[in-house]
Enzyme design. Structure first.
Site, short mmCIF file in Angstrom:
data_model
loop_
_atom_site.label_atom_id
_atom_site.label_comp_id
_atom_site.label_asym_id
_atom_site.label_seq_id
_atom_site.Cartn_x
_atom_site.Cartn_y
_atom_site.Cartn_z
N GLY A 75 0.61 -1.31 -0.08
CA GLY A 75 0.05 0.07 -0.20
C GLY A 75 0.72 1.31 0.11
N ASP A 190 5.05 -1.61 10.56
CA ASP A 190 3.86 -1.02 10.08
C ASP A 190 3.31 -2.47 9.62
OD1 ASP A 190 1.75 0.40 9.25
OD2 ASP A 190 2.62 1.33 7.25
#
Length: 500
Positions: A75, A190
């Site tokens: 992403g 993340d």
């Protein structure tokens, strides 16, 4: 996409890369990847040994980092993009590209890559190499062909993920985190639904890219503060407890099928509104007891104080009893067809070149290339008057001598002369590459022939001859399925030309 999604250097590159492991590997990373329960030995289980790639290898593998090859693995936005690529040995790869500013110190980048590259586990999309070539910083991993958890949860087109597979995702990712922690890599940057990938069997795996320290700017989490561990907001440091918090947000994604801020989810849990938390697309097809257990685990992972969160071993212990459909194939639950072998394609009428290549008639191919001359090179080179130096004249003279030798079937001399032309690098001639490719085939050097045919495709991406030459080289390498695919691709390009 054709065989341009391949590596020029082929077997020579693989041998070179393996030797470079001992020459360029940092001193504290000489050991092979450690084995562990459920893990894979370095190079075992179909996973190649970790090695260094040249930038040229990866440029060719990704079709010059074509925008068509960008995959949304994490992403992320440019410049830290992930590209799909294909090596000459036909292995698909994922290539993550960084800027030099992200990793200004090449030694630090190499050491970090080698540290992650030592890991091997069936729950990871394993890192298989890196590139630190000049200003280039790239990572190479196993390619996962069936998209991300985010795609299947938030952007699904055919069907949402059934409950049993959601539990499998949670359990498998917990296993991956437990393995990494046991091997001294407890920090994952993340962790989110984009980092969970599905392999060719539909099994979920954790991307290895998140195990790399992020760039010196210290940004280890996305800009969405609602999902960022509170302690990271305080001090900007990733800890093992931060990873557990992020795992809790992934559990929320699996439960709800959408992004729910942890604070809002915690309020719903405290209010015992678990039904409201669940994904409505599941239509009640889930066990309330199992859902309650996952909700309770997510709540523990999302505790504000890091010390109150469970450890990685606790995650697997809590999720293991919920993984009850272990015998059901993931690809069935994911609603995909497992790719076993290339589908058969209807026979089509082949051109003389296509027919010669399908029969592997090198003599006929030679006659066609002689008759075609250089008409397909038109427009591939435009030299200014200033570029007509003595060096250029010598280069063109070498090509002319190569043409004479090629016509007279003196293939060794043709290879030498064409190599003189190609090595100067001022002019790119797909015809010369195709001719030298045939010379290599006639000299029983199919690896070199395949490299030239791939390079010809990069110079002239829609040139059928480049694909035809690749098909013959692949057939000589006993890669019959790939050879057939390439032959069909070449014929399709010819059909398009006729129709235009």
């Amino acid at each position: 996409m054709g065989c341009c999604l391949s590596s020029f250097s082929g077997q020579d590159s693989l041998r070179r890369d393996q030797s470079l492991q001992h020459q360029q590997q940092p001193a504290d990373h000489h050991d092979a990847a450690p084995s562990a329960a459920g893990g894979l030995e370095n190079g075992g289980g179909g996973v190649p040994s970790f090695s260094e790639f040249s930038f040229a290898d990866l440029k060719v593998a990704t079709n010059n980092f074509s925008s068509d090859n960008i995959v949304s693995e994490s992403g992320e936005k440019a410049p830290n993009l992930v590209y799909k690529g294909r090596l000459q040995n036909r292995r698909w790869i994922a290539v993550k590209k960084f800027t030099k500013m992200a990793w200004p110190d090449p030694k630090q980048f190499a050491e970090e890559a080698w540290g992650v590259g030592k890991l091997r586990h069936k729950r990871l999309a394993n890192l298989i190499g890196y590139c630190c070539d000049g200003d280039e910083r790239l990572l190479v991993a196993e390619f996962m062909p069936n998209d991300t958890l985010a795609k299947h949860l938030f952007h699904w087109e055919n069907q949402t993920i059934e409950w049993a597979l959601r539990l499998r995702v949670a359990y498998y990712i917990a296993e991956a985190l437990g393995y990494c922690s046991s091997e001294g890599r407890p920090l994952y940057h993340d962790l989110n639904a984009y980092r969970v990938l599905f392999d060719e069997d539909g099994d979920p795996r954790l991307s290895c890219f998140g195990l790399m320290k992020n760039s010196r700017d210290g940004k280890s989490y996305s800009t969405n503060l609602a999902y960022t561990p509170p302690e990271y907001l305080r001090n900007g440091r990733v800890t093992a407890e931060s990873v557990i918090y992020s795992f809790g947000t992934v559990l929320l994604d699996l439960l709800s099928g959408k992004h729910i801020p942890p604070s809002h989810a915690i309020d719903m849990i405290r209010g015992k509104n678990i039904v409201l938390l669940m994904d409505s697309h599941l239509e009640g097809n889930f066990s309330t007891e199992e859902a309650t257990a996952v909700v309770e685990l997510a709540s523990r992972c999302l505790q504000y104080e890091p010390r109150e969160r469970p450890g990685t071993k606790d995650l697997s212990v809590a999720l293991s009893p919920l993984h009850t459909k272990s015998d059901a194939p993931s690809y069935v639950m994911l609603g995909i067809t497992k790719h076993e072998e290339a589908p058969s394609t209807p026979q089509r009428r082949l051109s003389p070149m296509g027919d010669a290549c399908s029969r592997m008639d090198l003599t006929a191919i030679h006659q066609i290339l002689v008759m075609t001359h250089y008409r397909d090179d038109e427009g591939t080179n435009e030299l200014s008057f200033q570029e007509w130096t003595q060096q250029i004249k010598d280069m063109l003279d070498a090509r002319k001598r190569g043409d004479y030798a090629f016509r007279d079937k003196d293939f060794k001399t043709a290879i030498d002369c064409y190599s003189q032309f190609i090595d100067v690098g001022t002019m790119a001639s797909p015809t010369v590459l195709a001719r030298r490719s045939l010379c290599y085939l006639l000299s029983d050097q199919p690896d070199a022939a395949l490299r030239d045919a791939m390079q010809a495709q990069c110079v002239y991406p829609d040139w059928p001859t480049a694909f035809y030459m690749q098909s013959v080289a692949l057939a000589m390498l006993n890669m019959q399925t790939d050879a057939s695919d390439m032959l069909n691709e070449a014929a399709s390009l010819e059909d398009k030309r006729k129709g235009s």
